[in-house]
Design an enzyme around this catalytic site. Structure first.
Site, mmCIF file in Angstrom:
data_model
loop_
_atom_site.group_PDB
_atom_site.id
_atom_site.type_symbol
_atom_site.label_atom_id
_atom_site.label_comp_id
_atom_site.label_asym_id
_atom_site.label_seq_id
_atom_site.Cartn_x
_atom_site.Cartn_y
_atom_site.Cartn_z
ATOM 1 N N HIS A 304 0.850 -1.190 0.000
ATOM 2 C CA HIS A 304 0.000 0.000 0.000
ATOM 3 C C HIS A 304 0.880 1.233 0.000
ATOM 4 O O HIS A 304 1.938 1.234 0.622
ATOM 5 C CB HIS A 304 -0.905 0.010 1.244
ATOM 6 C CG HIS A 304 -2.075 0.926 1.103
ATOM 7 N ND1 HIS A 304 -1.991 2.267 1.380
ATOM 8 C CD2 HIS A 304 -3.340 0.679 0.687
ATOM 9 C CE1 HIS A 304 -3.172 2.813 1.140
ATOM 10 N NE2 HIS A 304 -4.005 1.891 0.718
ATOM 11 N N ASP A 361 -7.943 -5.416 -0.028
ATOM 12 C CA ASP A 361 -8.406 -6.272 -1.117
ATOM 13 C C ASP A 361 -8.007 -7.731 -0.948
ATOM 14 O O ASP A 361 -8.448 -8.583 -1.711
ATOM 15 C CB ASP A 361 -7.861 -5.747 -2.456
ATOM 16 C CG ASP A 361 -8.460 -4.399 -2.807
ATOM 17 O OD1 ASP A 361 -9.669 -4.237 -2.608
ATOM 18 O OD2 ASP A 361 -7.716 -3.515 -3.270
HETATM 19 N N1 CMC Z 1 4.046 -7.457 -4.875
HETATM 20 C C1 CMC Z 1 5.373 -7.429 -5.084
HETATM 21 N N2 CMC Z 1 6.157 -6.352 -4.909
HETATM 22 C C2 CMC Z 1 5.549 -5.243 -4.490
HETATM 23 C C3 CMC Z 1 4.175 -5.177 -4.253
HETATM 24 C C4 CMC Z 1 3.414 -6.350 -4.453
HETATM 25 N N3 CMC Z 1 2.100 -6.351 -4.223
HETATM 26 N N4 CMC Z 1 3.844 -3.936 -3.852
HETATM 27 C C5 CMC Z 1 4.982 -3.225 -3.845
HETATM 28 N N5 CMC Z 1 6.017 -4.017 -4.233
HETATM 29 C C6 CMC Z 1 7.434 -3.646 -4.289
HETATM 30 C C7 CMC Z 1 7.741 -2.850 -5.538
HETATM 31 O O1 CMC Z 1 8.155 -3.692 -6.588
HETATM 32 C C8 CMC Z 1 8.859 -1.944 -5.034
HETATM 33 O O2 CMC Z 1 10.029 -2.710 -4.958
HETATM 34 P P1 CMC Z 1 11.490 -1.980 -5.214
HETATM 35 O O3 CMC Z 1 11.614 -0.987 -4.107
HETATM 36 O O4 CMC Z 1 12.464 -3.081 -5.180
HETATM 37 O O5 CMC Z 1 11.362 -1.322 -6.575
HETATM 38 C C9 CMC Z 1 8.439 -1.630 -3.600
HETATM 39 O O6 CMC Z 1 7.670 -2.773 -3.188
HETATM 40 C C10 CMC Z 1 7.611 -0.369 -3.455
HETATM 41 O O7 CMC Z 1 6.524 -0.477 -4.360
HETATM 42 P P2 CMC Z 1 5.907 0.735 -5.166
HETATM 43 O O8 CMC Z 1 5.227 0.190 -6.383
HETATM 44 O O9 CMC Z 1 6.940 1.797 -5.350
HETATM 45 O O10 CMC Z 1 4.866 1.249 -4.094
HETATM 46 P P3 CMC Z 1 3.641 2.171 -4.378
HETATM 47 O O11 CMC Z 1 3.352 2.871 -3.135
HETATM 48 O O12 CMC Z 1 3.904 3.013 -5.596
HETATM 49 O O13 CMC Z 1 2.479 1.135 -4.788
HETATM 50 C C11 CMC Z 1 0.663 -0.361 -4.639
HETATM 51 C C12 CMC Z 1 1.451 0.750 -3.933
HETATM 52 C C13 CMC Z 1 -0.617 -0.641 -3.877
HETATM 53 C C14 CMC Z 1 0.285 0.097 -6.056
HETATM 54 C C15 CMC Z 1 1.526 -1.623 -4.717
HETATM 55 O O14 CMC Z 1 1.870 -2.068 -3.413
HETATM 56 C C16 CMC Z 1 0.844 -2.752 -5.492
HETATM 57 O O15 CMC Z 1 0.966 -2.807 -6.721
HETATM 58 N N6 CMC Z 1 0.147 -3.710 -4.790
HETATM 59 C C17 CMC Z 1 -0.595 -4.749 -5.466
HETATM 60 C C18 CMC Z 1 -1.937 -4.195 -5.965
HETATM 61 C C19 CMC Z 1 -2.918 -3.980 -4.828
HETATM 62 O O16 CMC Z 1 -3.105 -4.857 -3.978
HETATM 63 N N7 CMC Z 1 -3.577 -2.822 -4.845
HETATM 64 C C20 CMC Z 1 -4.605 -2.487 -3.848
HETATM 65 C C21 CMC Z 1 -4.162 -1.410 -2.939
HETATM 66 S S1 CMC Z 1 -5.212 -1.242 -1.475
HETATM 67 C C22 CMC Z 1 -6.777 -0.795 -2.076
HETATM 68 C C23 CMC Z 1 -6.779 0.569 -2.625
HETATM 69 O O17 CMC Z 1 -7.027 1.515 -1.879
HETATM 70 O O18 CMC Z 1 -6.540 0.729 -3.810
#
Ligand code: CMC
Length: 426
Positions: A304, A361
């Site tokens: 998140h 989720d």
């Molecule tokens: N699986 C694998 N790696 C992950 C995941 C995941 N679900 N989430 C984050 N990472 C890794 C990402 O690859 C990155 O690694 P590195 O630092 O080595 O590059 C690090 O963790 C930080 O991730 P980010 O993408 O920079 O983080 P963000 O804050 O931009 O993204 C997120 C947040 C929710 C989009 C992401 O965690 C994600 O894609 N999760 C899976 C989709 C999901 O479950 N979404 C629902 C969110 S909660 C409901 C809502 O309000 O939307």
């Protein structure tokens, strides 16, 4: 604590005001920075940008705290009705019994959609994704209620209409997708029971929703009611900031929610769990793919932008799944797969180092499935729950005397000025 920040640029020192929230959250106000210095700030994905002052929701991602207007999500999920939470989020206080009765009456009075609008459903293919239909239909409300185009944000009629009609739209869309006749609302029923009736009753036999299921829907909707400046809410604010009408702004929010990185994750989680089941429970193979960045695979329902610890909503949902499935006599192998996957992830250094925990989720889909909601409607359920948040945030912005159109800056990295080249000389 500092009452201003100092920034030195090209030898000149500038003072920037500090803004402090009621939970001692601190921000540096850079709104005049460009006028003063010629510089803008860059913050892709708005990771560190506060776009507004808001008194609706407080979220502490480090401690896993979520409160609406001061009330904890755990407390609301346990004790409140969804419409009470909707009122709280939108209007700022828990309603008194008179206010609540009046609010519910308004919602009851507006449950039917314009009969012409019902025919619009026939224009969609039955295989059309329910999020696309929902967004189109919510936007279509602006054509049926054109007074919204110059409505005063103090006039609550469109808020009431939207809160009521969205249930009817969702349920009519579902009935159309399975080829069943639409079930009209029954205003003697509560908000959630009426929704269940429109979804699951049919004219051929009597239907009464199980009160435990109605309660579960109530809790699910509350858990999604608001989540401060997430992607869809920020979209609603951005679209609304141009003074586009409420239905248009919410319709845009629905589309932002659809993406698998946001609300679409609940559908993606079930598809992921199913894939693991189909592979015979190959957790290691799946986790290897997740950790291999080139695969593009993520552990859906994990991670998140704001929570760096367990999402409190996921905790409630995990407990709910554990209690509800036995009551419904549902033995869903995907629940065990989800629990195993969570246990593996929480021990794995990849997830531990990045503070990746289950989000709302991760378990919600298992509950929706047990309630008989089809997988492609999970994100629609999220939208039903999030509606008060979108409306409350829109209303807060529209009533803000300092409201400005949302319009970020950029840093241009393209070609410098050059003369046009005639076609025969290229
Ligand atoms: N699986 C694998 N790696 C992950 C995941 C995941 N679900 N989430 C984050 N990472 C890794 C990402 O690859 C990155 O690694 P590195 O630092 O080595 O590059 C690090 O963790 C930080 O991730 P980010 O993408 O920079 O983080 P963000 O804050 O931009 O993204 C997120 C947040 C929710 C989009 C992401 O965690 C994600 O894609 N999760 C899976 C989709 C999901 O479950 N979404 C629902 C969110 S909660 C409901 C809502 O309000 O939307």
């Amino acid at each position: 604590m500092a009452d201003s920040a100092k920034l030195t640029l090209e030898g000149t020192e500038y003072e920037l005001p500090i803004v402090v929230g009621s939970e001692d959250e601190k921000a540096i106000d850079i709104s005049k920075l460009r006028d003063q210095t010629g510089y803008v700030t860059i913050d892709g994905g708005y990771k560190n940008t506060g776009s507004c002052l808001s008194s609706i929701t407080y979220l502490d991602g480090e401690k896993g705290i979520l409160r609406h207007r001061g009330y904890s999500i755990e407390n609301l999920a346990e004790k409140a009705e969804f419409l009470e939470v909707a009122y709280l989020v939108i209007y700022g206080t828990l309603p008194t019994s008179n206010e609540y009765e009046e609010f519910k009456k308004g919602i009851r009075d507006h449950s039917i959609i314009h009969e012409d609008m019902r025919h619009l459903f026939d224009g969609f293919p039955s295989s059309g994704h329910p999020m696309s239909i929902l967004s189109s239909m919510v936007c279509a409300l602006s054509a049926y209620y054109p007074d919204c185009l110059d409505a005063d944000p103090a006039d609550d009629i469109h808020i009431t209409r939207l809160l009521s009609k969205i249930r009817t739209i969702v349920a009519f869309g579902y009935k159309k997708s399975i080829g069943h006749p639409a079930m009209y609302p029954r205003n003697d029923l509560s908000y959630c029971a009426n929704f269940m009736h429109m979804m699951f009753a049919n004219p051929a036999e009597p239907y009464e929703a199980d009160p435990i299921i109605v309660k579960a829907i109530n809790t699910l909707l509350i858990l999604h009611a608001d989540h401060e400046q997430n992607c869809s809410t920020a979209t609603v604010r951005l679209v609304g900031s141009s003074n586009a009408n409420l239905y248009a702004a919410v319709s845009a929010g629905i589309l932002a929610l659809w993406g698998p990185l946001h609300g679409g994750a609940n559908q993606a989680v079930i598809e992921m769990l199913q894939e693991i089941q189909d592979s015979g429970g190959d957790y290691k193979g799946f986790m290897d793919k997740v950790k291999d960045k080139s695969s593009g695979v993520r552990l859906m329902g994990f991670g998140h932008r704001v929570y760096k610890s367990y999402d409190p909503r996921a905790k409630v949902l995990k407990d709910m799944a554990a209690k509800l499935l036995p009551h419904l006599k549902v033995d869903d192998p995907l629940l065990d797969i989800a629990k195993n996957l969570e246990a593996i992830a929480l021990e794995d250094s990849y997830f531990v180092e990045r503070n990746l925990y289950p989000n709302v989720d991760f378990y919600s889909g298992i509950v929706y499935r047990a309630l008989g909601i089809p997988v492609n409607m999970f994100t629609v359920m999220f939208a039903l729950g999030r509606l008060p948040g979108w409306i409350g945030q829109w209303r807060e912005m529209m009533r803000d005397p300092g409201k400005k159109i949302g319009r970020p800056r950029q840093i241009f990295t393209g070609e410098n000025a050059r003369p046009f080249v005639e076609l025969d000389k290229r």
